[in-house]
Design a protein around this motif. Structure first.
Motif, mmCIF file in Angstrom:
data_model
loop_
_atom_site.group_PDB
_atom_site.id
_atom_site.type_symbol
_atom_site.label_atom_id
_atom_site.label_comp_id
_atom_site.label_asym_id
_atom_site.label_seq_id
_atom_site.Cartn_x
_atom_site.Cartn_y
_atom_site.Cartn_z
ATOM 1 N N GLY A 239 41.135 32.258 37.346
ATOM 2 C CA GLY A 239 41.342 33.672 37.634
ATOM 3 C C GLY A 239 42.173 34.023 38.841
ATOM 4 O O GLY A 239 42.599 35.169 38.985
ATOM 5 N N HIS A 312 40.099 36.732 32.030
ATOM 6 C CA HIS A 312 40.784 35.500 32.435
ATOM 7 C C HIS A 312 39.839 34.310 32.296
ATOM 8 O O HIS A 312 38.816 34.225 32.977
ATOM 9 N N HIS A 319 36.138 33.322 33.744
ATOM 10 C CA HIS A 319 36.092 33.194 35.204
ATOM 11 C C HIS A 319 36.308 34.516 35.927
ATOM 12 O O HIS A 319 35.756 34.730 37.002
ATOM 13 N N ALA A 320 37.137 35.406 35.359
ATOM 14 C CA ALA A 320 37.436 36.644 36.070
ATOM 15 C C ALA A 320 37.793 37.746 35.092
ATOM 16 O O ALA A 320 38.206 37.492 33.962
ATOM 17 N N LYS A 333 39.561 43.371 40.477
ATOM 18 C CA LYS A 333 39.310 42.098 39.796
ATOM 19 C C LYS A 333 38.003 41.492 40.302
ATOM 20 O O LYS A 333 37.789 41.380 41.519
ATOM 21 N N HIS A 335 35.543 38.137 40.150
ATOM 22 C CA HIS A 335 35.480 36.699 39.873
ATOM 23 C C HIS A 335 34.020 36.288 39.655
ATOM 24 O O HIS A 335 33.204 36.383 40.566
#
Length: 446
Positions: A239, A312, A319-320, A333, A335
């Protein structure tokens, strides 16, 4: 160019993963990927840590056999010769099983194909650049009087950095810079052909990379895998922006205005619906298509990307998640997992060679790490409920999007499992009598 999706499923000639079985009408290139073994001068790249482990176990078996033999001959202990011989045979078979996968990588992995036929095994890297370019040019010439789709997946700016003598030393940025210079020349040649054939105003051209720089690829202090500027992380990290944020360059002089910069998140998954749109078709309606046609955004008909959320993945693990808030324009974003850098402050997984997607090499975050990419594109300062008033609101909205996304996923067989990634002799493409697989198209013609 580089297909990297494999060839066969159950037999050596079923070609189930081949481009011609997935909509393409012609193929010239590598069915697998480019690795250091193809060049034969750099350190082994393919599962290097795994090879080191296998070699350690092999040495342990050899040591055990020698210890038993010496002990038997010196009468230190009583062991039947059958047991020693059996252990030696098992050790030999173990060595052959893994060495055949990695010791002959140049012959098993580094091959060129034209349609279903192998033209070079192993490939001649000194001529690959000119061969790829010649194939692309002749393809344009054959199809210039009708609509065509040409997908050129260059081997350049991918380790090992295959650069012809003409471009070696041309850049001030080492071998990677030389490789970029040659790639730029190749793309320029293709654009010249498009222009020469009077196709410039009727041809949609899209240039992009599939990921950011490969930070772990280095030789001494020389960086071989590119540089990601202010963005954190790199290739294969799930990510972080450095691994997934790349520019896209579009040209269509007859339709799109020149010199326009669009700062909106799009995806390589958008290529498929864009091509379908250009061809006058319709994408399937019986499933969720993750991409969106780029034409409205590129033409100025809309101001914002249709991607409100982007998910992602690292392998099969989410992961993100990126949220492009349309009203404010803010890009957030979150994570859920990040790789553990080795050394810790290095920004990459140097000790592993490439970051893992799961296991001990991953840190899971609860609550997730949240960044405002609009204010912090380097992802240097994670936000919290104490520092960001909208933290809880943003996390709830992203969490809901993840739930909705997961409901649209259809379970499929795991293609990235260890079994599906080990070498299988019965699936190995071979232009001779296996295991004597070597050929060269020019020699064959002669």
């Amino acid at each position: 160019g580089k297909w990297h999706m494999g060839v066969n499923c159950k037999t050596r000639h079923d070609h189930c993963h081949h481009p011609l079985n997935h909509g393409f009408g012609y193929f010239y290139g590598m069915p697998f990927t480019l690795v250091n073994e193809c060049q034969g001068t750099d350190d082994p790249e393919l599962a290097k840590s795994l090879q080191d482990t296998y070699w350690l176990y092999t040495q342990m078996i050899i040591l055990a056999v020698f210890t038993l033999v010496i002990g038997k001959l010196a009468n230190f202990f009583q062991v039947k010769w059958k047991i020693i011989i059996c252990l030696a045979i098992c050790g030999l078979l173990y060595f052959l099983s893994w060495f055949s996968s990695y010791g002959f990588t140049k012959y098993w992995n580094c091959i060129l194909m034209r349609n279903h036929d192998i033209t070079e095994q192993p490939m001649n890297l000194d001529k690959t650049t000119s061969n790829m370019l010649k194939e692309a040019v002749t393809f344009i010439d054959r199809n210039k009087h009708r609509p065509f789709l040409l997908f050129v997946s260059l081997l350049h700016v991918h380790t090992p950095l295959i650069t012809t003598e003409k471009f070696q030393g041309k850049s001030r940025h080492g071998l990677y810079g030389d490789n970029v210079e040659e790639m730029d020349w190749m793309v320029g040649r293709l654009l010249e052909i498009i222009d020469k054939e009077s196709l410039k105003n009727t041809t949609f051209i899209y240039f992009a990379s599939d990921h950011g720089g490969y930070l772990e690829a280095h030789r001494g202090n020389s960086q071989l895998g590119g540089w990601n500027g202010i963005y954190k992380g790199g290739k294969g990290m799930g990510g972080w922006e450095g691994g997934i944020r790349v520019p896209g360059i579009v040209s269509w002089p007859g339709v799109l205005p020149a010199g326009v910069v669009i700062d909106e998140p799009t995806s390589l998954m958008d290529i498929y619906p864009t091509v379908v749109h250009l061809a006058g078709g319709a994408v399937p309606q019986d499933r969720v298509i993750d991409g969106h046609t780029l034409l409205p955004l590129l033409s100025g008909a809309v101001q914002h990307s249709e991607h409100e959320f982007m998910f992602h993945y690292c392998g099969v693990f989410l992961h993100a998640v990126r949220w492009h808030h349309k009203d404010s324009g803010t890009v957030w974003k979150a994570h859920y997992a990040t790789p553990v850098f080795q050394p810790e402050a290095s920004g990459a997984c140097f000790r592993r060679g490439i970051c893992p997607c799961f296991g001990e090499g991953i840190t899971h975050h609860d609550p997730p790490l949240l960044f405002s990419l609009s204010q912090d594109p380097s992802e240097a300062n994670p936000l919290s409920a104490d520092t960001e008033p909208l933290f809880d609101t943003v996390m709830r909205r992203i969490g809901k999007a993840v739930e909705e996304h997961r409901r649209t996923l259809t379970p499929v067989p795991q293609q990235l499992s260890p079994y599906n990634n080990i070498w299988k002799p019965w699936l190995q493409p071979c232009c001779g009598m296996f295991p004597f697989c070597w050929c060269h198209e020019e020699n064959n013609k002669a």
